[in-house]
Design an enzyme around this catalytic site. Structure first.
Site, PDB file in Angstrom:
ATOM      1  N   GLU A 162      12.780   3.193   9.062  1.00  0.00           N
ATOM      2  CA  GLU A 162      12.395   2.749  10.404  1.00  0.00           C
ATOM      3  C   GLU A 162      13.569   2.617  11.376  1.00  0.00           C
ATOM      4  O   GLU A 162      13.759   1.591  12.020  1.00  0.00           O
ATOM      5  CB  GLU A 162      11.616   1.436  10.311  1.00  0.00           C
ATOM      6  CG  GLU A 162      10.351   1.558   9.475  1.00  0.00           C
ATOM      7  CD  GLU A 162       9.592   0.243   9.336  1.00  0.00           C
ATOM      8  OE1 GLU A 162       9.987  -0.752   9.969  1.00  0.00           O
ATOM      9  OE2 GLU A 162       8.603   0.208   8.585  1.00  0.00           O
ATOM     10  N   GLU A 267       3.104   5.346   2.694  1.00  0.00           N
ATOM     11  CA  GLU A 267       2.587   3.976   2.737  1.00  0.00           C
ATOM     12  C   GLU A 267       1.145   3.997   3.246  1.00  0.00           C
ATOM     13  O   GLU A 267       0.792   3.300   4.206  1.00  0.00           O
ATOM     14  CB  GLU A 267       3.479   3.089   3.607  1.00  0.00           C
ATOM     15  CG  GLU A 267       4.928   3.068   3.139  1.00  0.00           C
ATOM     16  CD  GLU A 267       5.819   2.130   3.939  1.00  0.00           C
ATOM     17  OE1 GLU A 267       5.285   1.219   4.611  1.00  0.00           O
ATOM     18  OE2 GLU A 267       7.051   2.306   3.876  1.00  0.00           O
TER      19      GLU A 267
END
Length: 380
Positions: A162, A267
């Site tokens: 991220e 995810e």
């Protein structure tokens, strides 16, 4: 005559026993990992209670259905490296041993992230912000120690997680603020030095959004131009019902694959609950108040929503199967609905139903739909 009758009974008993064994064997073989074994790996994120025996029923699902695992939390810096002179590998060691025991592809998550990293990383001995050199040394020590410990045992690492900002460019994290954008390059360099044979990934959310996809392509290209090894990109897939624009999802897969790297859904979950803002993200810092209108399915999920969830999963998997030559792994973020992080994000205390198994580990319509889709002959 009695002996003959007895022998017939015994014969029939053996036949029934054999038939039962065959049926049981067939049941076990009907699993995600079996159906998709020639297509891509099927994985799940594991809580420490899956590997230490406290969630035994869920662990049975893991062992039957999946051939890859990723650490949900136990390999993040705050868990492994709580203070500068202290490492705690207790839970991470058990996680790796569990994966080895069940012959699974093991992914370490995550080495460098702006969240769940202890504050000491960024402070000097006076409690002030540390220097660039000091933070680089700490990063190197952390990556060398963690990756080095599991060299040859953990097959892949989410090296940086991220790093892209929701608006533009790179996230202005502490890593960025102190080291500069080069922190990403250094992380991949150190990880490669620590284990040249482990696969190294960049992982991020909302990569189906055009501006985030463009930024991710730019980032990977820059790393490649500098001669750094990036083996794959993880598309976090924290989606919602009817959120995904399938053509954007497909474009992200093809654009990333064009970089010559592996593409993964890392995810995956699909929330059935309304999102409290129009701008759907997976930024972990988002928090909102719990109100009834945002928590409509507290007792069970209606059949109509079960069907809609299944349809959403099928739409994704159709594209994944179409591009199975580019996809190396699909990992769900959790085993069942009881323990999904979506129950507490972005609103704490909700009852979400985003996975393939319900709160009692029973397969849902979405599971059966994906199984049947995977059994269909390839159209490629």
């Amino acid at each position: 005559m009695k002996m003959k009758t007895l022998s017939h009974v015994l014969f029939l008993t053996v036949l029934i026993g054999l038939f039962s064994c065959e049926n049981q064997s067939t049941e076990v073989q009907t699993s995600l990992k079996e159906v998709y074994k020639d297509k891509f790996l099927l994985g799940t994120a594991l809580h420490v209670q899956h590997t230490n025996g406290l969630r035994k029923e869920s662990s049975v699902v893991v062992e039957q259905q999946f051939n890859s695992i990723v650490a949900e939390n136990c390999m993040k810096p705050e868990e492994l490296h709580p203070s500068e002179d202290e490492y705690d590998f207790t839970d991470a060691d058990v996680f790796v041993q569990y994966g080895e025991k069940h012959n699974m592809f093991i992914v370490g998550h995550t080495l460098i992230w702006h969240s769940q990293v202890p504050e000491w990383f960024f402070l000097n001995d006076k409690g002030e912000q540390c220097s660039r050199e000091e933070l680089i040394n700490r990063m190197r020590d952390h990556i060398y120690t963690v990756v080095g410990r599991y060299k040859g045992r953990v097959q892949a690492w989410d090296v940086v997680n991220e790093a892209i900002d929701d608006i533009e460019g790179l996230r202005k994290s502490k890593w960025f603020e102190i080291i500069g954008p080069e922190y990403i390059e250094l992380a991949f360099k150190f990880a490669n030095e620590a284990d040249p044979n482990a696969e190294l990934y960049y992982n991020d959310y909302s990569l189906i959004l055009p501006h985030r996809r463009t930024e991710a392509v730019r980032l990977i290209k820059k790393l490649q131009e500098k001669g750094l090894r990036v083996d794959g990109i993880g598309m976090q897939a924290h989606y919602g019902i009817d959120y995904v624009k399938i053509h954007e999802f497909e474009k992200s897969i093809t654009d990333f694959a064009a970089l010559g790297i592996k593409v993964m859904l890392t995810e995956l979950d699909i929330s059935v609950l309304p999102f409290p803002t129009e701008e759907i993200s997976a930024e972990i810092s988002q928090k909102y108040a719990l109100v009834p209108e945002f928590d409509p399915f507290t007792t069970s999920l209606p059949d109509s929503m079960q069907t809609k969830l299944a349809s959403n999963y099928v739409d994704l998997f159709k594209i994944l199967l179409k591009h199975q030559d580019k996809i190396s792994r699909v990992t769900f973020w959790g085993v069942n609905d009881a323990h999904t992080w979506r129950n507490n994000w972005p609103i704490e205390g909700r009852t979400d139903h985003p996975l393939l198994f319900d709160r009692k580990n029973n397969p849902k319509k979405a599971y059966h739909a994906i199984i049947e889709l995977g059994k269909e002959p390839s159209k490629g």
